[in-house]
Design a protein around this motif. Structure first.
Motif, PDB file in Angstrom:
ATOM      1  N   ARG A   1       1.735   6.733  -6.898  1.00 55.24           N
ATOM      2  CA  ARG A   1       0.661   7.644  -7.321  1.00 55.24           C
ATOM      3  C   ARG A   1       1.052   9.099  -7.116  1.00 55.24           C
ATOM      4  O   ARG A   1       0.767   9.944  -7.946  1.00 55.24           O
ATOM      5  CB  ARG A   1      -0.623   7.353  -6.545  1.00 55.24           C
ATOM      6  CG  ARG A   1      -1.373   6.171  -7.025  1.00 55.24           C
ATOM      7  CD  ARG A   1      -2.661   6.042  -6.253  1.00 55.24           C
ATOM      8  NE  ARG A   1      -3.347   4.820  -6.594  1.00 55.24           N
ATOM      9  CZ  ARG A   1      -4.302   4.289  -5.866  1.00 55.24           C
ATOM     10  NH1 ARG A   1      -4.687   4.871  -4.752  1.00 55.24           N
ATOM     11  NH2 ARG A   1      -4.887   3.171  -6.236  1.00 55.24           N
ATOM     12  N   SER A   2       1.659   9.418  -5.986  1.00 54.99           N
ATOM     13  CA  SER A   2       1.983  10.804  -5.686  1.00 54.99           C
ATOM     14  C   SER A   2       3.102  11.322  -6.587  1.00 54.99           C
ATOM     15  O   SER A   2       3.164  12.515  -6.868  1.00 54.99           O
ATOM     16  CB  SER A   2       2.375  10.950  -4.221  1.00 54.99           C
ATOM     17  OG  SER A   2       3.567  10.222  -3.968  1.00 54.99           O
ATOM     18  N   MET A   3       3.989  10.453  -7.057  1.00 54.95           N
ATOM     19  CA  MET A   3       5.097  10.885  -7.902  1.00 54.95           C
ATOM     20  C   MET A   3       4.662  11.115  -9.342  1.00 54.95           C
ATOM     21  O   MET A   3       5.201  11.978 -10.027  1.00 54.95           O
ATOM     22  CB  MET A   3       6.214   9.844  -7.874  1.00 54.95           C
ATOM     23  CG  MET A   3       6.921   9.776  -6.543  1.00 54.95           C
ATOM     24  SD  MET A   3       8.142   8.476  -6.483  1.00 54.95           S
ATOM     25  CE  MET A   3       9.262   9.004  -7.760  1.00 54.95           C
ATOM     26  N   SER A   4       3.725  10.392  -9.827  1.00 55.26           N
ATOM     27  CA  SER A   4       3.362  10.452 -11.243  1.00 55.26           C
ATOM     28  C   SER A   4       2.039  11.181 -11.451  1.00 55.26           C
ATOM     29  O   SER A   4       1.130  10.658 -12.071  1.00 55.26           O
ATOM     30  CB  SER A   4       3.284   9.042 -11.821  1.00 55.26           C
ATOM     31  OG  SER A   4       2.263   8.323 -11.164  1.00 55.26           O
TER      32      SER A   4
ATOM     33  N   ALA B   1       0.829  -1.205   0.000  1.00 48.60           N
ATOM     34  CA  ALA B   1       0.000   0.000   0.000  1.00 48.60           C
ATOM     35  C   ALA B   1       0.864   1.256   0.000  1.00 48.60           C
ATOM     36  O   ALA B   1       0.576   2.221  -0.726  1.00 48.60           O
ATOM     37  CB  ALA B   1      -0.922  -0.001   1.220  1.00 48.60           C
ATOM     38  N   ASP B   2       1.930   1.262   0.805  1.00 43.67           N
ATOM     39  CA  ASP B   2       2.841   2.412   0.822  1.00 43.67           C
ATOM     40  C   ASP B   2       3.500   2.607  -0.534  1.00 43.67           C
ATOM     41  O   ASP B   2       3.634   3.739  -1.033  1.00 43.67           O
ATOM     42  CB  ASP B   2       3.910   2.231   1.899  1.00 43.67           C
ATOM     43  CG  ASP B   2       3.342   2.344   3.303  1.00 43.67           C
ATOM     44  OD1 ASP B   2       2.226   2.884   3.448  1.00 43.67           O
ATOM     45  OD2 ASP B   2       4.015   1.880   4.258  1.00 43.67           O
ATOM     46  N   LYS B   3       3.924   1.520  -1.149  1.00 42.42           N
ATOM     47  CA  LYS B   3       4.574   1.588  -2.457  1.00 42.42           C
ATOM     48  C   LYS B   3       3.609   2.139  -3.512  1.00 42.42           C
ATOM     49  O   LYS B   3       3.972   3.009  -4.317  1.00 42.42           O
ATOM     50  CB  LYS B   3       5.045   0.182  -2.853  1.00 42.42           C
ATOM     51  CG  LYS B   3       5.843   0.124  -4.121  1.00 42.42           C
ATOM     52  CD  LYS B   3       6.311  -1.303  -4.376  1.00 42.42           C
ATOM     53  CE  LYS B   3       7.069  -1.434  -5.680  1.00 42.42           C
ATOM     54  NZ  LYS B   3       7.480  -2.823  -5.922  1.00 42.42           N
TER      55      LYS B   3
END
Length: 172
Positions: A109-112, A102-104
């Protein structure tokens, strides 16, 4: 024959020597069975027997086609437990693996977060006009601030001259 209507045959053991439709004795043992059978037939036609009530309840539990991916489910409460959350959370290895994934996923998601370019010329024009409008509002607000500061400085200079004149007059 019936002693009351003379149309049907009367039962020999009937206390009134009457047929079933004319017999008014509730305790008549001969006609009790016939009355119960007639009552049962009426209940069957109305659908109020115990078996019919159970069947009605079972039909009400029918699954609407397409509500489950499994086509084998015909009635509700016919399902099984495939995955149990308590069992999953009690296993430390599974729990840590799920948290890691889930963290990964969240980091990915936040980076792209890329904005898809607008291909329509009308939308591009509207976006550009909106940007220019927002920019002009910012410039107006900075101009307004500059004007207010200039007014304050002018009034402070004017107040400074009046204070000097009042000091000169008192000195005289």
């Amino acid at each position: 024959k019936c002693s009351k209507c003379n149309k049907r045959l009367a039962r020999r053991a009937c206390s009134q020597a009457a047929c079933i439709s004319c017999c008014s004795d509730v305790a008549c043992e001969v006609h009790t069975e016939a009355r119960e059978a007639a009552q049962w037939k009426e209940d069957v036609l109305k659908g109020t027997t115990d078996v019919q009530q159970q069947a009605k309840a079972k039909r009400a539990m029918a699954v609407i086609p397409g509500s489950f991916r499994e086509s084998g489910f015909l009635f509700l409460n016919q399902t099984i437990t495939i995955w149990n959350r308590q069992e999953f959370m009690s296993n430390k290895k599974w729990r840590e693996d799920a948290v890691r994934r889930a963290d990964k996923r969240q980091a990915r998601r936040s980076m792209s977060r890329t904005v898809k370019p607008i291909r329509n010329s009308i939308q591009r024009f509207r976006r550009k006009m909106n940007e220019l409008y927002q920019k002009s509002l910012k410039q107006e607000s900075t101009l307004d601030k500059a004007i207010e500061e200039a007014k304050k400085s002018v009034t402070s200079i004017g107040n400074g001259n009046q204070e000097e004149e009042s000091q000169n007059e008192t000195a005289k």
